[in-house]
Design a protein around this motif. Structure first.
Motif, short mmCIF file in Angstrom:
data_model
loop_
_atom_site.label_atom_id
_atom_site.label_comp_id
_atom_site.label_asym_id
_atom_site.label_seq_id
_atom_site.Cartn_x
_atom_site.Cartn_y
_atom_site.Cartn_z
N LEU A 161 -4.24 9.25 19.35
CA LEU A 161 -4.27 8.67 20.69
C LEU A 161 -4.12 9.72 21.78
N ASP A 162 -3.97 10.97 21.39
CA ASP A 162 -3.79 12.05 22.37
C ASP A 162 -5.14 12.41 22.99
N PRO A 163 -5.34 12.17 24.29
CA PRO A 163 -6.64 12.44 24.90
C PRO A 163 -7.03 13.91 24.91
N ALA A 164 -6.06 14.79 24.76
CA ALA A 164 -6.38 16.22 24.73
C ALA A 164 -7.24 16.57 23.52
N SER A 165 -7.22 15.72 22.50
CA SER A 165 -7.90 16.05 21.24
C SER A 165 -9.09 15.15 20.94
N TRP A 166 -9.49 14.29 21.88
CA TRP A 166 -10.58 13.37 21.57
C TRP A 166 -11.90 14.12 21.45
N PRO A 167 -12.47 14.19 20.24
CA PRO A 167 -13.65 15.04 20.03
C PRO A 167 -14.99 14.33 20.07
N ASP A 168 -15.01 13.00 19.91
CA ASP A 168 -16.31 12.36 19.72
C ASP A 168 -16.30 10.92 20.24
N THR A 169 -17.41 10.22 19.99
CA THR A 169 -17.61 8.91 20.62
C THR A 169 -16.68 7.82 20.12
N PHE A 170 -16.07 7.98 18.96
CA PHE A 170 -15.14 6.95 18.48
C PHE A 170 -13.90 6.90 19.38
N THR A 171 -13.20 8.01 19.46
CA THR A 171 -12.00 8.04 20.28
C THR A 171 -12.33 7.89 21.77
N GLN A 172 -13.41 8.50 22.20
CA GLN A 172 -13.77 8.46 23.62
C GLN A 172 -14.11 7.05 24.08
N THR A 173 -14.86 6.30 23.26
CA THR A 173 -15.28 4.95 23.65
C THR A 173 -14.14 3.96 23.52
N ALA A 174 -13.36 4.08 22.44
CA ALA A 174 -12.28 3.12 22.22
C ALA A 174 -11.08 3.38 23.12
N PHE A 175 -10.62 4.63 23.15
CA PHE A 175 -9.34 4.91 23.80
C PHE A 175 -9.45 5.33 25.26
N TRP A 176 -10.62 5.80 25.67
CA TRP A 176 -10.83 6.07 27.10
C TRP A 176 -11.61 4.93 27.73
#
Length: 534
Positions: free
Chosen positions: A70-85
């Motif tokens: 859940l750490d935005p500093a480490s979001w590398p791709d579309t999974f974390t970017q689309t879901a958590f941002w």
């Protein structure tokens, strides 16, 4: 206008709110002179175009890793970017479907002192998911999360120009920069920079509490994330969906099958090889957007043989980019020329010479490097982009005609971003692109940037990057960016193969408005912007 036509228009306005049934609408349309088939089609198209609340949706993402957090500093791709941002969070600003910067969690932003100071007003009534009102302290802690000396955040380089952040009253944050930057509002729209609640003076990313359209429910790294509607979202009427689930399906065939089986309602990065089959399916809609995205082959310029500029140039001339665009991307991409700025971006140029397949030039540069032949490893996976493995095969064939032996290492998809990218000397990668030249260059080409995947450090480029950011004369700024693009083209180790279209496939049960081109998945905000149409 006849009475029947007037009734029909009013009935069309009622479709989105569910105040008229399909049967009632068809009967009214037939009475106004339409055929039954035409009336049914009009009802369906109108229903899909009208936002309405309720329902749930599942989105099949092309990425995902067991190391996601859940750490935005480490979001590398579309999974974390689309879901958590895109679904769960907000930054101070956002880029709209026209590529223009707009207020988001900030209700306004104004420059001062030649754009060296930027004043942001926090939106009145904006709260976190736990009910806490967003304060300047939260904004400051969220930005500082990426700025520490030991920070590994991909956004660290974007924020290096900040010399001070301070609160000015209960709803105002003032950023002071080391030089003017007219693009700074774009910078703070980055998906790495969601506003998080402050806890003991630091950003609390662990809790998953954010400000966005959806509230965190559950998360299995590399598998799925479940979110539920935020009933107190400050954007009136949004989101439309009650629940969303993001599924990490890295294999494109598996994503396609999941959509066809109804296991998901949407897939990112649709398979170009089966696109015609999907288009023929009456229940599926294909969306294709020409944005800023590009597929790349970064070489680590600090590691032999890629530390030799002539070796890099030999490889650039040994690749048949047009063949790759035609055979791998089937008309859904535009040949690139080792410049990461899409032609639609302000200040973009097309540097000379245009790199194309030329064995003579490739051998000429090998000779300058003191080589007759060359053997190199290329690490690839379709996790980087669909078709990466096949593109590597074409590169191997064309390079062989130039005296270059390319050994293809097919890497596992599920660990590609953890074990290959930024680690192997030559690999495949992708970039969603950025809406401004400074944003793109600062993120991945500036010396020391966390995502500088070629580890390139060109003093003249870095000098111009700082100067152009502060230059207010448009002509002078254009000249600086032109020189930077030329330097990057000539010296960097990043091969930009093509500018790719964003191609997605979705069940027609989903409806949406104009799709944004700045990121994949409708600007990463698909969950907030889409709805159940039928």
């Amino acid at each position: 206008m006849s009475e029947q036509k007037d009734k029909l228009n009013r009935a069309m306005a009622m479709i989105g709110s569910g105040r008229i049934t399909r049967r009632e609408f068809v009967q009214l349309a037939i009475a106004s002179g339409m055929t039954a088939a035409g009336a049914t089609s009009l009802y369906s198209s109108t229903a899909r175009a009208q936002p309405k609340s309720g329902g749930s949706a599942k989105f099949g993402m092309a990425h995902g890793s067991a190391t996601d957090t859940l750490d935005p500093a480490s979001w590398p791709d579309t999974f974390t970017q689309t879901a958590f941002w895109g679904a769960m969070s907000n930054s101070l600003t956002e880029v709209d479907a026209k590529g223009e910067i707009q207020p988001d969690l900030a209700e306004s932003f104004e420059p001062a002192d030649g754009a060296k100071r930027w004043v942001f007003k926090i939106r009145k009534g904006a709260t976190f998911h736990d009910g806490k009102t967003v304060s300047p302290e939260d904004v400051i802690a969220s930005i500082q999360h990426h700025r520490g000396e030991d920070s590994k955040s991909a956004a660290k380089s974007l924020l290096e120009s900040i010399t001070d952040i301070k609160a000015d009253g209960p709803d105002t944050v003032v950023f002071t920069l080391n030089a003017g930057n007219a693009d700074f509002p774009y910078v703070v729209s980055d998906y790495h920079l969601p506003i998080m609640p402050a806890k003991d003076g630091k950003a609390d990313w662990q809790s998953g509490v954010r400000t966005g359209a959806f509230v965190f429910e559950s998360f299995e790294p590399g598998i799925s994330a479940r979110l539920k509607k935020n009933p107190n979202y400050y954007k009136s009427g949004k989101p439309y969906l009650d629940e969303v689930q993001f599924l990490a399906i890295t294999d494109v065939g598996a994503r396609t099958n999941a959509l066809l089986a109804g296991e998901v309602d949407y897939i990112g990065r649709a398979d170009l090889k089966t696109l015609d089959m999907l288009k023929a399916n009456p229940d599926i809609e294909i969306t294709e957007i020409a944005g800023y995205g590009h597929y790349t082959l970064p070489m680590n310029v600090t590691i032999a043989p890629f530390d030799n500029k002539d070796v890099r140039l030999a490889i650039k001339w040994a690749i048949n980019r047009k063949e790759i665009a035609d055979k791998i991307f089937l008309g859904h991409a535009t040949v690139a020329n080792d410049n990461p700025l899409a032609p639609s971006i302000k200040y973009a140029i097309n540097p000379e010479p245009v790199f194309e397949f030329n064995p003579e030039k490739a051998k000429e540069h090998l000779k300058k490097a003191g080589l007759e032949t060359l053997s190199v490893d290329l690490s690839v996976s379709d996790a980087a982009f669909a078709g990466a493995v096949d593109a590597a095969s074409l590169i191997r064939e064309s390079a062989a005609k130039c005296g270059i032996n390319v050994n293809i290492i097919r890497e596992p998809s599920d660990s590609y971003w953890d074990n290959v990218w930024l680690k192997k000397p030559w690999c495949a990668s992708y970039w969603s692109g950025r809406a401004t030249a400074d944003w793109m260059f600062t993120t991945t080409y500036a010396a020391g940037a966390a995502w500088n995947d070629t580890y390139w450090n060109n003093p003249r480029f870095n000098e111009l990057l700082v100067q152009a950011r502060a230059e207010t004369d448009t002509a002078k700024r254009a000249a600086m960016y032109a020189e930077m693009q030329q330097i990057n083209h000539d010296d960097n180790g990043n091969i930009v193969l093509v500018f790719n279209n964003f191609i997605t496939a979705a069940s027609k049960r989903l409806g949406h408005g104009e799709v944004a081109p700045n990121w994949e998945n409708d600007g990463l905000k698909i969950a907030e912007r889409w709805w159940i149409a039928t």
